[in-house]
Motif scaffolding. Structure first.
Motif, PDB file in Angstrom:
ATOM      1  N   VAL A  36      -1.225  15.921  15.588  1.00 24.92           N
ATOM      2  CA  VAL A  36      -1.888  17.187  15.636  1.00 24.92           C
ATOM      3  C   VAL A  36      -3.325  16.894  15.336  1.00 24.92           C
ATOM      4  O   VAL A  36      -4.115  17.356  16.344  1.00 24.92           O
ATOM      5  CB  VAL A  36      -1.297  18.255  14.947  1.00 24.92           C
ATOM      6  N   PRO A  37      -3.905  16.210  14.394  1.00 28.22           N
ATOM      7  CA  PRO A  37      -5.179  15.935  14.270  1.00 28.22           C
ATOM      8  C   PRO A  37      -5.723  15.344  15.430  1.00 28.22           C
ATOM      9  O   PRO A  37      -7.006  15.627  16.127  1.00 28.22           O
ATOM     10  CB  PRO A  37      -5.512  15.237  13.163  1.00 28.22           C
ATOM     11  N   PHE A  38      -4.957  14.300  15.932  1.00 32.16           N
ATOM     12  CA  PHE A  38      -5.556  13.731  17.352  1.00 32.16           C
ATOM     13  C   PHE A  38      -5.793  14.524  18.425  1.00 32.16           C
ATOM     14  O   PHE A  38      -6.854  14.538  19.108  1.00 32.16           O
ATOM     15  CB  PHE A  38      -4.751  12.355  17.715  1.00 32.16           C
ATOM     16  N   GLU A  39      -4.759  15.434  18.759  1.00 33.26           N
ATOM     17  CA  GLU A  39      -4.780  16.355  19.528  1.00 33.26           C
ATOM     18  C   GLU A  39      -5.956  17.442  19.725  1.00 33.26           C
ATOM     19  O   GLU A  39      -6.868  17.773  20.560  1.00 33.26           O
ATOM     20  CB  GLU A  39      -3.487  17.077  19.743  1.00 33.26           C
ATOM     21  N   LYS A  40      -6.203  17.929  18.404  1.00 34.11           N
ATOM     22  CA  LYS A  40      -7.466  18.916  17.853  1.00 34.11           C
ATOM     23  C   LYS A  40      -8.519  18.104  18.312  1.00 34.11           C
ATOM     24  O   LYS A  40      -9.651  18.839  18.926  1.00 34.11           O
ATOM     25  CB  LYS A  40      -7.256  19.299  16.479  1.00 34.11           C
ATOM     26  N   ALA A  41      -8.912  16.848  17.691  1.00 36.06           N
ATOM     27  CA  ALA A  41      -9.842  15.913  18.181  1.00 36.06           C
ATOM     28  C   ALA A  41     -10.325  15.937  19.613  1.00 36.06           C
ATOM     29  O   ALA A  41     -11.501  15.796  20.209  1.00 36.06           O
ATOM     30  CB  ALA A  41     -10.072  14.883  17.453  1.00 36.06           C
ATOM     31  N   CYS A  42      -9.385  15.647  20.231  1.00 38.22           N
ATOM     32  CA  CYS A  42      -9.306  15.264  21.796  1.00 38.22           C
ATOM     33  C   CYS A  42      -9.903  16.581  22.462  1.00 38.22           C
ATOM     34  O   CYS A  42     -10.907  16.549  23.361  1.00 38.22           O
ATOM     35  CB  CYS A  42      -8.004  15.140  22.348  1.00 38.22           C
ATOM     36  N   GLU A  43      -9.539  17.724  21.991  1.00 35.85           N
ATOM     37  CA  GLU A  43      -9.921  18.877  22.765  1.00 35.85           C
ATOM     38  C   GLU A  43     -11.248  19.049  22.590  1.00 35.85           C
ATOM     39  O   GLU A  43     -12.264  19.697  23.514  1.00 35.85           O
ATOM     40  CB  GLU A  43      -9.186  19.924  22.202  1.00 35.85           C
ATOM     41  N   LEU A  44     -11.843  18.964  21.387  1.00 36.43           N
ATOM     42  CA  LEU A  44     -13.320  19.075  20.954  1.00 36.43           C
ATOM     43  C   LEU A  44     -14.116  17.984  21.666  1.00 36.43           C
ATOM     44  O   LEU A  44     -15.254  18.172  22.175  1.00 36.43           O
ATOM     45  CB  LEU A  44     -13.369  19.026  19.482  1.00 36.43           C
ATOM     46  N   PHE A  98       0.777  -1.330  -0.137  1.00 39.85           N
ATOM     47  CA  PHE A  98      -0.105   0.043   0.126  1.00 39.85           C
ATOM     48  C   PHE A  98       0.892   1.170  -0.037  1.00 39.85           C
ATOM     49  O   PHE A  98       2.063   1.395   0.668  1.00 39.85           O
ATOM     50  CB  PHE A  98      -0.849   0.019   1.085  1.00 39.85           C
ATOM     51  N   ASP A  99       0.624   2.309  -1.072  1.00 41.13           N
ATOM     52  CA  ASP A  99       1.308   3.432  -1.000  1.00 41.13           C
ATOM     53  C   ASP A  99       0.534   4.374  -0.250  1.00 41.13           C
ATOM     54  O   ASP A  99       1.095   5.488  -0.168  1.00 41.13           O
ATOM     55  CB  ASP A  99       1.663   3.919  -2.415  1.00 41.13           C
ATOM     56  N   LEU A 100      -0.582   4.224   0.299  1.00 39.81           N
ATOM     57  CA  LEU A 100      -1.211   5.158   1.415  1.00 39.81           C
ATOM     58  C   LEU A 100      -2.156   4.437   2.069  1.00 39.81           C
ATOM     59  O   LEU A 100      -2.965   3.281   1.610  1.00 39.81           O
ATOM     60  CB  LEU A 100      -2.222   6.171   0.717  1.00 39.81           C
ATOM     61  N   ILE A 101      -2.282   4.673   3.474  1.00 32.10           N
ATOM     62  CA  ILE A 101      -2.974   4.070   4.516  1.00 32.10           C
ATOM     63  C   ILE A 101      -3.819   5.100   5.072  1.00 32.10           C
ATOM     64  O   ILE A 101      -3.068   5.942   5.665  1.00 32.10           O
ATOM     65  CB  ILE A 101      -2.308   3.125   5.408  1.00 32.10           C
ATOM     66  N   LEU A 102      -5.115   5.175   5.023  1.00 30.45           N
ATOM     67  CA  LEU A 102      -6.121   5.829   5.642  1.00 30.45           C
ATOM     68  C   LEU A 102      -6.807   5.276   6.756  1.00 30.45           C
ATOM     69  O   LEU A 102      -7.629   4.701   6.674  1.00 30.45           O
ATOM     70  CB  LEU A 102      -7.110   6.408   4.619  1.00 30.45           C
ATOM     71  N   SER A 103      -6.374   5.874   7.901  1.00 31.78           N
ATOM     72  CA  SER A 103      -6.958   5.377   9.074  1.00 31.78           C
ATOM     73  C   SER A 103      -8.407   6.415   9.665  1.00 31.78           C
ATOM     74  O   SER A 103      -7.733   7.330   9.996  1.00 31.78           O
ATOM     75  CB  SER A 103      -5.908   5.225  10.352  1.00 31.78           C
ATOM     76  N   VAL A 104      -9.432   5.865   9.610  1.00 28.24           N
ATOM     77  CA  VAL A 104     -10.543   6.679   9.900  1.00 28.24           C
ATOM     78  C   VAL A 104     -10.989   6.436  10.980  1.00 28.24           C
ATOM     79  O   VAL A 104     -11.387   5.107  11.245  1.00 28.24           O
ATOM     80  CB  VAL A 104     -11.633   6.372   8.656  1.00 28.24           C
ATOM     81  N   GLY A 105     -11.355   7.181  12.116  1.00 23.43           N
ATOM     82  CA  GLY A 105     -11.884   6.807  13.207  1.00 23.43           C
ATOM     83  C   GLY A 105     -12.290   7.881  14.196  1.00 23.43           C
ATOM     84  O   GLY A 105     -11.887   8.983  13.839  1.00 23.43           O
ATOM     85  N   GLN A 106     -13.085   7.459  15.203  1.00 20.43           N
ATOM     86  CA  GLN A 106     -13.792   8.545  16.326  1.00 20.43           C
ATOM     87  C   GLN A 106     -12.819   8.758  17.242  1.00 20.43           C
ATOM     88  O   GLN A 106     -12.286   7.721  17.922  1.00 20.43           O
ATOM     89  CB  GLN A 106     -15.219   8.070  16.510  1.00 20.43           C
ATOM     90  N   VAL A 107     -12.572   9.792  17.674  1.00 21.43           N
ATOM     91  CA  VAL A 107     -11.976  10.464  19.147  1.00 21.43           C
ATOM     92  C   VAL A 107     -13.186  10.645  20.034  1.00 21.43           C
ATOM     93  O   VAL A 107     -13.963  11.444  19.888  1.00 21.43           O
ATOM     94  CB  VAL A 107     -11.079  11.730  18.964  1.00 21.43           C
ATOM     95  N   VAL A 108     -13.146   9.668  21.183  1.00 20.45           N
ATOM     96  CA  VAL A 108     -14.005   9.820  22.092  1.00 20.45           C
ATOM     97  C   VAL A 108     -13.742   9.281  23.602  1.00 20.45           C
ATOM     98  O   VAL A 108     -12.564   8.514  23.283  1.00 20.45           O
ATOM     99  CB  VAL A 108     -15.426   8.966  21.775  1.00 20.45           C
ATOM    100  N   PRO A 109     -13.942   9.611  24.528  1.00 18.52           N
ATOM    101  CA  PRO A 109     -13.531   9.192  25.708  1.00 18.52           C
ATOM    102  C   PRO A 109     -13.737   7.622  25.824  1.00 18.52           C
ATOM    103  O   PRO A 109     -14.701   6.926  25.297  1.00 18.52           O
ATOM    104  CB  PRO A 109     -14.435   9.659  26.791  1.00 18.52           C
ATOM    105  N   HIS A 110     -12.600   6.933  26.307  1.00 23.50           N
ATOM    106  CA  HIS A 110     -12.158   5.503  26.233  1.00 23.50           C
ATOM    107  C   HIS A 110     -11.759   5.079  27.715  1.00 23.50           C
ATOM    108  O   HIS A 110     -10.791   5.573  27.967  1.00 23.50           O
ATOM    109  CB  HIS A 110     -11.309   5.259  25.234  1.00 23.50           C
ATOM    110  N   GLU A 111     -11.983   3.739  27.933  1.00 24.34           N
ATOM    111  CA  GLU A 111     -11.669   3.283  29.276  1.00 24.34           C
ATOM    112  C   GLU A 111     -10.167   2.606  29.407  1.00 24.34           C
ATOM    113  O   GLU A 111      -9.670   2.645  30.472  1.00 24.34           O
ATOM    114  CB  GLU A 111     -12.671   2.118  29.496  1.00 24.34           C
ATOM    115  N   VAL A 112      -9.636   2.385  27.958  1.00 22.50           N
ATOM    116  CA  VAL A 112      -8.234   1.948  28.163  1.00 22.50           C
ATOM    117  C   VAL A 112      -7.260   2.955  27.887  1.00 22.50           C
ATOM    118  O   VAL A 112      -6.263   3.289  28.460  1.00 22.50           O
ATOM    119  CB  VAL A 112      -8.322   0.767  27.018  1.00 22.50           C
ATOM    120  N   VAL A 113      -7.528   3.643  26.809  1.00 23.24           N
ATOM    121  CA  VAL A 113      -6.579   4.607  26.213  1.00 23.24           C
ATOM    122  C   VAL A 113      -7.034   6.036  26.682  1.00 23.24           C
ATOM    123  O   VAL A 113      -6.323   7.072  25.928  1.00 23.24           O
ATOM    124  CB  VAL A 113      -6.338   4.330  24.800  1.00 23.24           C
TER     125      VAL A 113
END
Length: 424
Positions: free
Chosen positions: A242-250, A141-156
């Motif tokens: 950074v995208p994860f950090e911005k998603a966490c804040e929201l 694969f020359d591109l891997i697109l990981s798509v998912g939701q940032v939401v409070p979670h019990e493990v991570v």
């Protein structure tokens, strides 16, 4: 790459999502083979299905071979009905790959035990193998697109980002040990916290074995749900943290509900199409436990629950040991009852226990999960068909409710979409 960030608390339109996907893909030319990694159907409110349906035909039109591999982790494969609901007719079956966490992985390296010890403050000392599905490495694969939701979670603490790879497409060692690390360090110290121990572990693995080595781009969503309508409120795209950090804040703003006092009775509902086992249904416990009063009761309306584990192995471990308290499970763990390859079960049993602080009543349909089965693992049981006459999930409103006879309850209709906390 140029990262793309967009926030709209009123809701982002599909047209805007499509334009952001176009802007993302315009940065890549000559793509030959692309992998999209959405979550499984237990994250059906993530908006990842809609984004996958936008990306897939655009990539095909660019001449790329496109595969979709749901980030199952240890969950059961996506059923034909779930595929239809998630991807419609856009993604054909032959382009959907199934991740087998027990057999499909390759080891990228190890997180040294001294790093794990530092993360856990000496509570857990072990090397942790970093495993991912081998196709991430040798699938071409020359591109891997990981798509998912940032939401409070019990493990991570806050879900997604590298967790989508290390757990969603991970292997036995990483899933087992990272979950145990979190359980030993304490779930209530992790819930809704961005940089909790498991996240620091995944960050180490991301920095040492993914960044600059695999062509991964993250599409991070933040969603809310009201009146049975899911809204996309944030979409953050990029190959950095950074995208994860911005998603966490929201997500910490929109998905954490601060309740002014604890409730003697909390009632929560598990969508029967989304949550069919206690393994995933216990989000009803994790996400609400901080608002249940000492000596109170958590009532889980679970009309679709029909098993304990998402696979036979974890189902058997739950039936054998049950949700009977942290000390009980840790004693079994220290005696080797979970071996080296079923540690995630120990972590799950710790997290699903209340240690006597409050009771849990699982309300199932007896033809799917019997009274005897539920009580054998340490929970109380009630018949869903009977108790839902009193606590009707379709008429209760989110938050505080006072019933005709004066009983006060707090109702949570979609526990997987947030975290409910009493700040005392």
């Amino acid at each position: 790459m140029k990262e793309l960030y967009y926030t709209d608390r009123a809701g982002i339109s599909l047209d805007k999502v499509a334009s952001m996907c176009d802007e993302l893909l315009a940065q890549y030319t000559g793509l030959k083979k692309v992998l999209i990694v959405p979550p499984d159907y237990t994250r059906c409110y993530s908006f990842a299905g809609e984004i996958t349906k936008i990306l897939y035909p655009r990539l095909k039109a660019m001449g790329a071979e496109v595969k979709v591999m749901p980030a199952l982790g240890t969950h059961m494969p996506v059923s034909p009905e779930e595929k239809q609901k998630f991807f419609g007719d856009v993604v054909p079956d032959e382009d959907i790959l199934v991740h087998h966490w027990q057999s499909d992985t390759t080891v990228l390296g190890k997180v040294p035990q001294e790093v794990v010890s530092e993360i856990s403050k000496g509570l857990y000392v072990t090397d942790i193998e970093v495993e991912v599905n081998h196709l991430l490495v040798d699938g071409g694969f020359d591109l891997i697109l990981s798509v998912g939701q940032v939401v409070p979670h019990e493990v991570v603490g806050m879900a997604n980002y590298s967790k989508n790879l290390f757990v969603g497409l991970g292997g036995r060692a990483m899933i087992n040990k990272s979950h145990m690390l979190s359980a030993i360090c304490g779930m209530e110290q992790a819930l809704g916290v961005r940089d909790c121990p498991a996240r620091v572990l995944y960050d180490y693995a991301q920095q040492h074995f993914i960044d600059g080595k695999l062509p991964v781009v993250f599409l991070q969503t933040v969603t809310t749900r009201e009146n049975d309508v899911t809204s996309l409120n944030g979409l953050y795209i990029g190959d950095s943290r950074v995208p994860f950090e911005k998603a966490c804040e929201l997500a910490q703003e929109l998905n954490i509900v601060h309740v002014e006092r604890r409730a003697k009775k909390v009632v929560t509902y598990l969508d029967p199409e989304e949550l069919k086992t206690t393994w995933v249904g216990n989000k009803g416990i994790y996400r609400t436990r901080m608002i249940v009063a000492d000596g109170g009761e958590l009532v889980i309306l679970a009309p679709g629950v029909r098993a304990f584990g998402e696979n036979e192995e974890m189902d058997a471990m739950t039936r054998k040991f049950g949700y009977k308290g942290r000390d009980y499970v840790l004693d079994l763990f220290n005696k080797g009852a979970f071996g080296t390859d079923k540690i995630m079960s120990a972590a799950h049993l710790i997290q699903g226990s209340t240690d006597g602080r409050f009771t849990v009543t699982y309300c199932t349909k007896p033809e799917l999960m019997s009274k005897e089965e539920i009580e054998s693992v340490g929970y109380q049981w009630a018949n869903y068909d009977e108790i839902s006459k009193r606590y009707d999930p379709h008429t209760l409103k989110e938050g505080w409710n006072t019933l005709p006879d004066g009983e006060e309850i707090y109702f949570v209709g979609t526990p997987a979409l947030g975290l409910w906390k009493c700040d005392d």
